[in-house]
Design a protein around this motif. Sequence first.
Motif, short mmCIF file in Angstrom:
data_model
loop_
_atom_site.label_atom_id
_atom_site.label_comp_id
_atom_site.label_asym_id
_atom_site.label_seq_id
_atom_site.Cartn_x
_atom_site.Cartn_y
_atom_site.Cartn_z
N ILE A 93 0.83 -1.20 0.00
CA ILE A 93 0.00 0.00 0.00
C ILE A 93 0.87 1.26 0.00
O ILE A 93 0.63 2.20 -0.74
N GLU A 94 1.91 1.21 0.81
CA GLU A 94 2.79 2.38 0.91
C GLU A 94 3.41 2.71 -0.45
O GLU A 94 3.50 3.87 -0.85
N HIS A 95 3.81 1.68 -1.19
CA HIS A 95 4.49 1.92 -2.46
C HIS A 95 3.54 2.12 -3.64
O HIS A 95 3.89 2.81 -4.59
N HIS A 96 2.38 1.49 -3.62
CA HIS A 96 1.58 1.47 -4.85
C HIS A 96 0.15 1.98 -4.74
O HIS A 96 -0.58 1.93 -5.72
N TRP A 97 -0.27 2.46 -3.58
CA TRP A 97 -1.59 3.08 -3.48
C TRP A 97 -1.42 4.54 -3.17
O TRP A 97 -0.56 4.87 -2.36
N PRO A 98 -2.21 5.45 -3.74
CA PRO A 98 -3.16 5.13 -4.80
C PRO A 98 -2.43 4.72 -6.08
O PRO A 98 -1.34 5.26 -6.36
N GLY A 99 -3.01 3.80 -6.83
CA GLY A 99 -2.38 3.37 -8.07
C GLY A 99 -3.00 2.14 -8.66
O GLY A 99 -4.03 1.66 -8.21
N ALA A 100 -2.28 1.60 -9.67
CA ALA A 100 -2.84 0.53 -10.50
C ALA A 100 -2.53 -0.86 -9.96
O ALA A 100 -2.17 -1.77 -10.71
N LEU A 101 -2.62 -1.02 -8.64
CA LEU A 101 -2.37 -2.33 -8.04
C LEU A 101 -3.61 -2.78 -7.28
O LEU A 101 -4.09 -2.08 -6.38
N THR A 102 -4.13 -3.95 -7.65
CA THR A 102 -5.29 -4.53 -6.98
C THR A 102 -4.84 -5.68 -6.10
O THR A 102 -4.08 -6.54 -6.55
N LEU A 103 -5.30 -5.67 -4.84
CA LEU A 103 -4.93 -6.72 -3.89
C LEU A 103 -6.09 -7.67 -3.64
O LEU A 103 -7.20 -7.23 -3.35
N VAL A 104 -5.82 -8.96 -3.78
CA VAL A 104 -6.84 -9.96 -3.47
C VAL A 104 -6.60 -10.45 -2.04
O VAL A 104 -5.53 -10.97 -1.72
N LEU A 105 -7.61 -10.21 -1.17
CA LEU A 105 -7.49 -10.48 0.26
C LEU A 105 -8.75 -11.19 0.77
O LEU A 105 -9.80 -11.11 0.13
N PRO A 106 -8.66 -11.86 1.93
CA PRO A 106 -9.87 -12.47 2.49
C PRO A 106 -10.97 -11.42 2.65
O PRO A 106 -10.69 -10.30 3.09
N LYS A 107 -12.19 -11.78 2.27
CA LYS A 107 -13.23 -10.75 2.23
C LYS A 107 -13.91 -10.53 3.58
O LYS A 107 -13.97 -11.43 4.41
N HIS A 108 -14.39 -9.31 3.77
CA HIS A 108 -15.19 -8.96 4.95
C HIS A 108 -16.59 -9.54 4.73
O HIS A 108 -17.11 -9.48 3.61
N PRO A 109 -17.23 -10.06 5.81
CA PRO A 109 -18.57 -10.65 5.62
C PRO A 109 -19.61 -9.67 5.08
O PRO A 109 -20.60 -10.09 4.51
N ASP A 110 -19.39 -8.36 5.25
CA ASP A 110 -20.36 -7.38 4.75
C ASP A 110 -20.40 -7.29 3.22
O ASP A 110 -21.34 -6.76 2.65
N VAL A 111 -19.34 -7.78 2.56
CA VAL A 111 -19.31 -7.68 1.10
C VAL A 111 -20.20 -8.80 0.53
O VAL A 111 -19.97 -9.98 0.81
N PRO A 112 -21.21 -8.42 -0.25
CA PRO A 112 -22.13 -9.46 -0.77
C PRO A 112 -21.40 -10.48 -1.65
O PRO A 112 -20.44 -10.14 -2.34
N ASP A 113 -21.90 -11.72 -1.60
CA ASP A 113 -21.31 -12.78 -2.41
C ASP A 113 -21.33 -12.47 -3.90
O ASP A 113 -20.47 -12.91 -4.64
N LEU A 114 -22.32 -11.71 -4.31
CA LEU A 114 -22.42 -11.39 -5.73
C LEU A 114 -21.17 -10.63 -6.21
O LEU A 114 -20.71 -10.82 -7.33
N VAL A 115 -20.63 -9.76 -5.35
CA VAL A 115 -19.44 -8.98 -5.71
C VAL A 115 -18.25 -9.91 -5.98
O VAL A 115 -17.48 -9.71 -6.91
N THR A 116 -18.12 -10.92 -5.13
CA THR A 116 -16.94 -11.79 -5.21
C THR A 116 -17.25 -13.12 -5.90
O THR A 116 -16.43 -14.03 -5.88
N SER A 117 -18.41 -13.22 -6.48
CA SER A 117 -18.85 -14.46 -7.15
C SER A 117 -18.72 -15.66 -6.21
O SER A 117 -18.33 -16.75 -6.65
N GLY A 118 -19.01 -15.44 -4.94
CA GLY A 118 -18.99 -16.53 -3.98
C GLY A 118 -17.60 -16.89 -3.48
O GLY A 118 -17.46 -17.77 -2.63
N LEU A 119 -16.56 -16.22 -3.98
CA LEU A 119 -15.20 -16.50 -3.47
C LEU A 119 -15.10 -15.94 -2.04
O LEU A 119 -15.81 -15.01 -1.68
#
Length: 343
Positions: A93-119
């Motif tokens: 985050i320190e080096h690349h945010w804000p910027g063109a780097l997307t991080l895949v991390l364990p999801k928070h339960p508040d994020v609907p399954d539709l967003v993560t396609s059930g992942l």
Amino acid sequence: MDTKLLVADFEDWRDAVAEAVTLLEAGEVVALPTETVYGLAACAFNPEAVAKVFEVKERPTFDPLIVHIGRESDLEKVALVPEEIKALVAQLIEHHWPGALTLVLPKHPDVPDLVTSGLDTVAVRLSAHEVMREVAKVHGPIAAPSANRFGRISPTSAQAVMEELGGRIPLIIDGGACRDGLESTIIAPTMTEKGPVLRLLRPGPVSKEELRLIAKVEKVRNKPGAAIEAPGQIASHYAPATPLMIVEKPGQFVPEEGKKYGLLTYRGSGGACLINLTDWTATQTLSPGKGKLSEAAVRFFYCLRELDAAGLDLIVAEPVANTGVGVAIMDRLKRAAAAHRPA
Ligand code: TXA
Ligand code: MG
């Protein structure tokens, strides 16, 4: 539906941001600029709004969306960063945010399954574009994949979004041409027995060389038949409707009588000498003159879009150097070539 186009320039950009936020709060979708490609945004916590994104894009729901946040501290609203990678994530985050780097991390339960396609993971990014960042800051996290119809070329200008989604969405904010021009680099930061590893799910503007300064980088390969870890790895993504062939040496391409061919070249006449091969119906040069990979990346989707609109039988593409952002350009070129290859 009429699609309104609002220009976010120096004087008016706050009004444009406010209008986008109002629509998002009402459960609508809006197209917003980012530094990579334009995104189609919806409230990340509103499953009905997120469903509209899939509908408008004609995107299958097995392909999860990227969530955009407006400030670093919002990361905890959408992801649960495990203790063991906290330091690694902080460094990224320190080096690349804000910027063109997307991080895949364990999801928070508040994020609907539709967003993560059930992942059980979520893809998160903090854009460097002021408009996207401000909208996400004022509204809260938004889900935003690229603002194109599924399987088509990502839009790098408001005009390209209009061509893709005009009549389907209420608002497009024009924040100028995208600075990077290719979709973000996607990585999954992990901890292994041997130490931290960044699993590269999609090459992009943040290069492997840059990531290696932080931790070991491991390319994720999809074995045929195996479950897809990042559906963005589908071979036919990012494709023009016109068949495309990558030609490394002049002998690989033999023009046929009566066919219309288009050439996508790196720097014009100085390249792989493809220019004299035939009477090209259309040509596009990624970086005229000396050739610069960053310029080629910015112009890549624009050039593909122009060639795709030229009524060609085939686009012949010259490869670019496979280093830095060239890796991401070659990734998109190979996918475009694979899209029309007989199975
Ligand atoms: O630059 C970008 O990333 C642009 C701008 C708008 O942010 N967005 C973008 O989104 O390219 P999209 O949806 O076209 O591509 C996102 C990719 C998809 O291919 C998806 O499979 C992958 O990210 N993805 C999303 N969530 C994931 C997850 N939890 N695990 C692995 N891959 C994921
Ligand atoms: Mg996309």
